[in-house]
Enzyme design. Structure first.
Site, PDB file in Angstrom:
ATOM      1  N   ASP A   7      16.876  -0.408  -2.537  1.00 44.73           N
ATOM      2  CA  ASP A   7      16.170   0.609  -3.340  1.00 44.73           C
ATOM      3  C   ASP A   7      14.670   0.514  -3.001  1.00 44.73           C
ATOM      4  OD1 ASP A   7      15.790  -1.852  -4.658  1.00 44.73           O
ATOM      5  OD2 ASP A   7      15.464  -0.868  -6.593  1.00 44.73           O
ATOM      6  N   ASP A  42      12.045  -4.814  -0.943  1.00 42.43           N
ATOM      7  CA  ASP A  42      13.144  -4.341  -0.093  1.00 42.43           C
ATOM      8  C   ASP A  42      12.631  -4.109   1.327  1.00 42.43           C
ATOM      9  OD1 ASP A  42      15.416  -3.228  -2.229  1.00 42.43           O
ATOM     10  OD2 ASP A  42      13.376  -3.015  -2.937  1.00 42.43           O
ATOM     11  N   ASN A  87      13.959   1.249  -7.758  1.00 44.81           N
ATOM     12  CA  ASN A  87      12.506   1.085  -7.899  1.00 44.81           C
ATOM     13  C   ASN A  87      11.805   2.441  -7.993  1.00 44.81           C
ATOM     14  OD1 ASN A  87      12.344  -1.741  -7.840  1.00 44.81           O
ATOM     15  ND2 ASN A  87      12.524  -1.754  -5.610  1.00 44.81           N
TER      16      ASN A  87
END
Ligand SMILES: [Ca+2]
Length: 319
Positions: free
Chosen positions: A10, A15, A39
């Site tokens: 996400d 990430d 997110n």
């Protein structure tokens, strides 16, 4: 042996760093990058994921869009931590790289059921795509050798408290119903949760920035993301899930039954690990049918940070 993974993200500051760590690690081949709301919105997650790959010059990793809302509730973003665009307010231009046509939960099912039986799942976002895949093809839970997830706050170390609420970690809190589907499926899961990811010994410090080159490919982005990440503790949550695949000996694991709180008025999204020694096996046994989750309860912070810096400090890929 080269490990074939599906990485569900996400993206998100950490990430993005996890994707780059995976891309630069010769031990790993990313078979598919699947994206999920978390997110930030799915649209921004997709854009960020493609931008990260494009800046790194990676053209052979297919990216797929997934679910744009949690299974039951509405999405709630974390732009307060990740910036309005989800990538530290870098506001990168739209990438020329494109996502593939498939739908993430279908791709997860296809890749797991393709007969090779060697897929490792790594999730660094809410478990929505994975839950949708399990609901579509429950058999995949028996076909996956390993699922490593960044998620949960298990109260097994002094750092294992919630980061959204006092007891709930973001990925689980964002879609608790999905997390419950995953835990109930029997999927062999290793949880890299806040108990280890917020250990100060494993977190970036301002002095580490000197070791992160600003030069070439995705490095200016890496530098910017690391700087921004320091504003909220320097925690490297998602890269740590990838690091588990690279060097599992960095971690201490303990196994406990885990369930997810769905109904508590102040505890929704809590990952409850039954760590009792006195009562767990007694007549007060809780949920006897529930399989155990392997939970990381200790990380060698110094060696983890060295691995992170070795692979993300400059553009040269690790040998
Ligand atoms: Ca994430």
């Amino acid at each position: 042996m080269l490990r074939r993974i599906i990485l569900d993200v996400d993206t998100g500051i950490d990430d993005a760093l996890a994707i780059l760590l995976a891309v630069r690690s010769p031990e790993i081949k990313i078979d598919a990058l699947t994206t999920v709301v978390g997110n930030v919105s799915l649209e921004k997650v997709l854009r960020n994921t493609l931008n990260v790959l494009q800046l790194e010059g990676v053209k052979d990793v297919p990216v797929y869009g997934g679910l744009s809302t949690p299974l039951v509730v509405k999405p709630r973003d974390a732009s307060v931590v990740h910036g309005g665009d989800g990538l530290a307010d870098t506001n990168l231009p739209a990438p020329s790289l494109r996502a593939e046509a498939g739908f993430a939960p279908d791709i997860i099912c296809e890749r797991i059921l393709d007969g090779r039986g060697d897929v490792t799942l790594v999730t660094t976002g809410p478990l929505t795509n994975l839950a949708a895949a399990i609901l579509k093809e429950p058999v995949i839970a028996k076909k996956v050798k390993l699922h490593v997830m960044m998620g949960g706050a298990f109260f097994l170390t002094k750092y294992g408290q919630g980061n959204v609420t006092p007891v709930s970690e973001f990925n689980i809190w964002h879609d608790p119903e999905a997390a419950k589907v995953v835990f109930d499926s029997g999927l062999p899961t290793v949880a890299v949760g806040l108990d280890v990811t917020t250990d100060p010994a494993a977190s970036l410090k301002r002095s580490d920035l000197a070791g992160i080159s600003n030069d070439g490919g995705a490095q200016p982005l890496v530098r910017r993301l690391c700087e921004y990440c320091l504003k909220s503790g320097g925690y490297l949550h998602d890269p740590m899930a990838v690091a588990y695949l690279l060097k599992p000996d960095l971690f201490t694991i303990e196994e406990f039954p885990v369930d997810v709180e769905l109904h508590g008025s102040i505890t929704r999204g809590q990952t409850v690990a039954d760590s009792r020694s006195r009562w767990r096996k007694s007549h007060f046994q809780w949920s006897p049918e529930r399989g155990a989750v392997k939970i990381c309860t200790k990380v060698d912070g110094g060696r983890f940070l060295k691995l992170f810096m070795d692979r993300l400090g400059s553009v040269s890929r690790a040998a």
